[in-house]
Design a protein around this motif. Structure first.
Motif, short mmCIF file in Angstrom:
data_model
loop_
_atom_site.label_atom_id
_atom_site.label_comp_id
_atom_site.label_asym_id
_atom_site.label_seq_id
_atom_site.Cartn_x
_atom_site.Cartn_y
_atom_site.Cartn_z
N HIS A 22 -3.71 7.75 10.60
CA HIS A 22 -3.96 6.82 9.49
C HIS A 22 -3.17 7.18 8.23
N ALA A 23 -2.38 8.22 8.29
CA ALA A 23 -1.66 8.67 7.09
C ALA A 23 -0.58 7.70 6.66
N ILE A 24 -0.03 6.96 7.63
CA ILE A 24 1.02 5.99 7.32
C ILE A 24 0.57 4.61 7.79
N GLN A 25 0.55 3.66 6.87
CA GLN A 25 0.17 2.29 7.18
C GLN A 25 1.43 1.45 7.42
N ARG A 26 1.34 0.58 8.41
CA ARG A 26 2.48 -0.29 8.73
C ARG A 26 2.00 -1.74 8.71
N GLN A 27 2.61 -2.53 7.84
CA GLN A 27 2.18 -3.93 7.71
C GLN A 27 3.33 -4.79 7.21
N ASP A 28 3.52 -5.92 7.87
CA ASP A 28 4.53 -6.91 7.46
C ASP A 28 5.91 -6.30 7.28
N GLY A 29 6.28 -5.42 8.21
CA GLY A 29 7.62 -4.84 8.15
C GLY A 29 7.81 -3.81 7.07
N ARG A 30 6.71 -3.24 6.59
CA ARG A 30 6.80 -2.22 5.54
C ARG A 30 5.90 -1.04 5.88
N LEU A 31 6.29 0.15 5.42
CA LEU A 31 5.51 1.36 5.65
C LEU A 31 5.04 1.93 4.31
N SER A 32 3.84 2.52 4.35
CA SER A 32 3.28 3.13 3.14
C SER A 32 2.52 4.40 3.52
N LEU A 33 2.65 5.42 2.69
CA LEU A 33 1.78 6.59 2.81
C LEU A 33 0.43 6.24 2.20
N GLU A 34 -0.65 6.57 2.91
CA GLU A 34 -1.99 6.21 2.46
C GLU A 34 -2.43 7.15 1.33
N PRO A 35 -2.58 6.63 0.08
CA PRO A 35 -2.85 7.52 -1.06
C PRO A 35 -4.24 8.14 -1.05
N THR A 36 -5.20 7.56 -0.30
CA THR A 36 -6.54 8.16 -0.26
C THR A 36 -6.59 9.35 0.70
N LEU A 37 -5.55 9.52 1.51
CA LEU A 37 -5.52 10.62 2.48
C LEU A 37 -4.46 11.66 2.16
N CYS A 38 -3.51 11.31 1.29
CA CYS A 38 -2.35 12.16 1.05
C CYS A 38 -2.26 12.61 -0.40
N TRP A 39 -1.80 13.83 -0.57
CA TRP A 39 -1.38 14.32 -1.89
C TRP A 39 0.06 14.77 -1.74
N VAL A 40 0.91 14.27 -2.63
CA VAL A 40 2.34 14.62 -2.59
C VAL A 40 2.72 15.17 -3.96
#
Length: 457
Positions: free
Chosen positions: A291-309
């Protein structure tokens, strides 16, 4: 089995467990079945039923309906004459009342609940009341350290980890404050982990929060998964790691898949790039979490509620209101976070250059700005520290040398000012083939005059 005397209790417990984990759909399913078993003439059934209904409405974004049910719960538990049920209903009513804009009423209800806990020698009620009041005080901008200390002490002594009408967000906020203030930090981390509490938005800058995934990009690249460094028994999986690096470099959120394909597989023809992305993304999720990376409508996102960068935290620090962050606090954050350039070891990655340069320029600008703010406040020592930190970050920025020379001269340390100018001379000549500017040279000459005057005196 055909024996139904426990149906109400079991269905209520099912609803409570589901709602405790934020599973609203399953909680409502149990609550609906529970409603069919309630005896209207039984005050205990009515109290339990209204508590569950209130919880469901509250999580479902219906605070007014939730308040109606919590008040009915208090009514029935009072009629029962059982203080434990009454205390729990009062706490539930306080939680909803506070969110409905009735903070004074909520605090009074917590006071009544706590009194019931004390009179019946029930420390769990006191723990619940302290925990919720701590949240309310924090939301009112008040200090809650004493309450946090008290509730975590009780919780640790008795092993408390949960209660009816468990407010996940509220408990998370209190745990975050405990981490920030250093109050029972290990107990707070354990509670977060056991209850799987979601990180509140304020946790974004708190590295101490037990994030499932921590990613370090400033300097050497490394990953912690549930607090454990990501290691490979065999060959390092560079493909998935490079995809993660590119995702962060290109913005981390809503990054177009074609941009990632261009960055990682620029020579891929036809649908080969899309296939490579799909395969590599699958491998990456196995490494860092599904669940760390979300994939939707041809785009990827790091999930901010699970990740600290770390570069996210640095950007928030640099983008904050300069007046809201004292120079010493800013310096401490930059010193901790900005260990080196973004993805320093990936010099052959052109997609990393933009973020690397932007972060570096922003760090230099904020340090210079903070040093000048310290001088405006008359704090030459703090300004000196900011300029010195600036030179650690980038020893080619002449403004840092000039500012440091001025600070040393102002402090009567002419020899330090002269040494700083000569360092500036050496670095600029060797690395850039230029001499210091006229402005810096004038500051140096003023320092020399001051040293000479001191010798004559």
């Amino acid at each position: 089995s055909g024996i139904h005397i426990w149906d109400t209790v079991l269905l209520g417990q099912g609803a409570a467990l589901a709602l405790s984990h934020g599973d609203l759909q399953r909680g409502r399913s149990f609550a609906l079945r529970l409603a069919a078993t309630v005896n209207p003439a039984n005050a205990q059934d009515q109290s339990f039923h209204n508590a569950v209904q209130a919880w469901s409405c509250w999580l479902g974004g219906q605070p007014a309906a939730a308040l109606t049910h919590t008040r009915l719960g208090v009514h029935f538990s009072t009629r029962m004459g059982l203080p434990h049920f009454n205390a729990v209903d009062l706490i539930a009513n306080a939680i909803v009342s506070f969110e409905c804009g009735e903070p004074d009423a909520a605090l009074n209800q917590l006071k009544d609940s706590r009194a019931l806990g004390v009179s019946t020698r029930n420390p769990m009620i006191v723990w619940m009341a302290d925990l919720i009041e701590a949240y309310m005080r924090l939301r009112r901008g008040e200090d809650a350290s004493v309450l946090i200390e008290a509730c975590f002490t009780l919780g640790q002594e008795h092993g408390y980890r949960h209660f009816m009408f468990w407010p996940r967000h509220s408990v998370a906020v209190v745990c975050l404050e405990a981490l920030v203030r250093g109050i029972h930090e290990n107990d707070a981390i354990e509670l977060i982990a056991r209850a799987q509490l979601p990180a509140p938005p304020e946790a974004a800058d708190v590295e101490r929060w037990p994030w499932p995934l921590k990613i370090f990009t400033l300097g050497s690249f490394s990953i912690l998964v549930n607090g454990t460094p990501l290691r490979f028994e065999g060959k390092v999986q560079h493909g998935p790691l490079n995809l993660l690096k590119a995702l962060i470099a290109l913005g981390s959120r809503d990054v177009a898949e074609h941009a990632l394909i261009d960055a990682q597989w620029p020579d891929a023809a036809g649908g080969a790039g899309e296939q490579s992305l799909a395969t590599t993304l699958s491998r990456l999720r196995k490494l860092i979490g599904a669940h760390a990376i979300q994939r939707q409508d041809g785009r990827l996102s790091l999930e901010p509620t699970l990740c600290w960068v770390d570069c996210w935290a640095l950007e928030r620090t640099l983008g904050g209101n300069p007046k809201a962050t004292p120079p010493d606090a800013l310096g401490a954050k930059i010193r901790h976070l900005y260990r080196s350039h973004f993805l320093q070891g990936d010099d052959d990655a052109p997609w990393a250059l933009h973020l690397r340069e932007r972060l570096h320029v922003s760090v230099v600008a904020r340090l210079n700005q903070s040093a000048q703010a310290a001088l405006t406040q008359g704090d030459v020592e703090l300004a000196t520290q900011m300029y010195e930190l600036g030179l650690q970050v980038d020893d080619l920025v002449e403004d840092f040398y000039a500012g440091l020379i001025g600070c040393h001269t102002h402090s009567g340390q002419a020899s330090h000012a002269v040494a700083t100018y000569r360092q500036c001379q050496r670095v600029l000549a060797k690395r850039l083939g230029v001499m210091p500017s006229k402005k810096t040279t004038r500051l140096y000459l003023a320092a020399i005059d001051g040293r000479a005057a001191g010798r004559l005196a």
